[in-house]
Design an enzyme around this catalytic site. Structure first.
Site, PDB file in Angstrom:
ATOM      1  N   ASP A   9       0.943  -1.086  -0.007  1.00  0.00           N
ATOM      2  CA  ASP A   9       0.006   0.135   0.019  1.00  0.00           C
ATOM      3  C   ASP A   9       0.659   1.212  -0.048  1.00  0.00           C
ATOM      4  O   ASP A   9       2.052   1.293   0.568  1.00  0.00           O
ATOM      5  CB  ASP A   9      -1.094   0.204   1.241  1.00  0.00           C
ATOM      6  CG  ASP A   9      -2.149  -0.942   1.209  1.00  0.00           C
ATOM      7  OD1 ASP A   9      -2.439  -1.525   0.238  1.00  0.00           O
ATOM      8  OD2 ASP A   9      -2.460  -1.393   2.221  1.00  0.00           O
ATOM      9  N   ARG A  10       0.470   2.265  -0.567  1.00  0.00           N
ATOM     10  CA  ARG A  10       0.952   3.448  -0.741  1.00  0.00           C
ATOM     11  C   ARG A  10       1.784   3.899   0.676  1.00  0.00           C
ATOM     12  O   ARG A  10       2.786   4.476   0.788  1.00  0.00           O
ATOM     13  CB  ARG A  10       0.016   4.546  -1.253  1.00  0.00           C
ATOM     14  CG  ARG A  10       0.738   6.061  -1.496  1.00  0.00           C
ATOM     15  CD  ARG A  10      -0.116   7.016  -1.875  1.00  0.00           C
ATOM     16  NE  ARG A  10       0.535   8.131  -2.721  1.00  0.00           N
ATOM     17  CZ  ARG A  10      -0.215   8.937  -3.297  1.00  0.00           C
ATOM     18  NH1 ARG A  10      -1.521   9.004  -3.547  1.00  0.00           N
ATOM     19  NH2 ARG A  10       0.475   9.825  -3.798  1.00  0.00           N
TER      20      ARG A  10
END
Length: 276
Positions: free
Chosen positions: A62-63
């Site tokens: 995830d970012r």
């Protein structure tokens, strides 16, 4: 490790078939409806490290999650390792800072409804999938700050080993047992997130992918890849006793194999024993 000038990725391992890097928090792996206007991605930086040749991301971070990210350098390698991932033959290790003193170890066996990547589809019916995470507590701390009505606030550093790969699995599982990850805007506790953002001058998700292990797709040798958390993560760990942030992260992530069983643990909400 080595890094290219102006390239946010740091090389961990490279051979003819694989390129393994450390991805910093805040960088998308590839183009995503999460932010259609973003122009920088780990994929393009990995291609730059690969002489401009295409690379194949084998999994997603995830970012806001930092850590180990594996790319295949050819489609055949991508296919072999993709199959290994699907069959559960790839081990992953994360570390997270969570609210409260969680149990020493446990298994979270809690099915999760699939989350669409595009939030515009959030109201569409989605299937529920099996999801299992093993965890082991590495350290605890208690700070003399009243955040949720108690005179002190408690936190744990945990090693997490997901055995399935559902979207936001670790974040959702830790919320399920009432020990949400610090800095998690969607599944965490806002007061705690704001406290640490203000104290250290920046907010970040306290989740890092610190290790992966799998059989090399060509040699068959067991390949273990590790990277310590980045500086912004270690800075927040200064609230723990001396030495926690300087530990051997590779050794710290080998203990989850002993966490057995499939029964879900019940959330523990009490304070002062474990709850805050």
């Amino acid at each position: 490790m080595s890094s290219l000038p102006h390239n946010p990725l740091t090389e961990i391992y490279r051979d003819q078939w694989l390129l393994v890097v450390h991805k910093p928090a805040g960088l998308l792996v590839h183009r995503s409806p999460i932010d259609p206007h973003e122009t920088e991605f780990a994929l393009q930086y990995a291609r730059a490290m690969n002489g401009g040749a295409y690379v194949y991301p084998l999994h997603r971070l995830d970012r806001p999650t930092s850590g180990v990210l594996v790319f295949a350098r050819d489609p055949d390698t991508a296919s072999v390792l993709g199959k290994a991932l699907m069959e559960g033959r790839v081990r992953k290790r994360y570390v997270a800072m969570v609210r409260g003193w969680c149990p020493e170890q446990g298994v979270i066996d809690h099915p999760l409804r699939e989350e669409p990547e595009d939030r515009r589809n959030k109201d569409q019916e989605a299937p529920v999938r099996e999801a299992l995470t093993r965890y082991q507590r590495l350290a605890t701390t208690e700070i003399p700050v009243a955040i949720e009505g108690y005179a002190t606030s408690r936190y744990s550093l945990v090693a997490l080993m997901p055995e399935t790969g559902r979207r936001h699995q670790l974040r959702r599982h830790m919320k399920h047992i009432s020990h949400p990850i610090i800095g998690d805007a969607n599944h965490g506790r806002g007061r705690h997130n704001r406290y640490f953002a203000e104290r250290f001058g920046h907010g970040r998700l306290m989740l890092a992918a610190t290790g992966m292990a799998f059989q090399h797709p060509v040699s068959g040798d067991w390949l273990q890849l590790t990277a310590p958390p980045e500086a912004s993560f270690l800075q927040v760990l200064s609230v723990f006793p001396d030495g926690v942030a300087q530990q051997d992260w590779a050794l710290a992530l080998t203990g989850c194999e002993g966490v057995t069983g499939r029964s879900a643990i019940k959330p523990d909400r009490g304070h002062p024993s474990t709850g805050i």
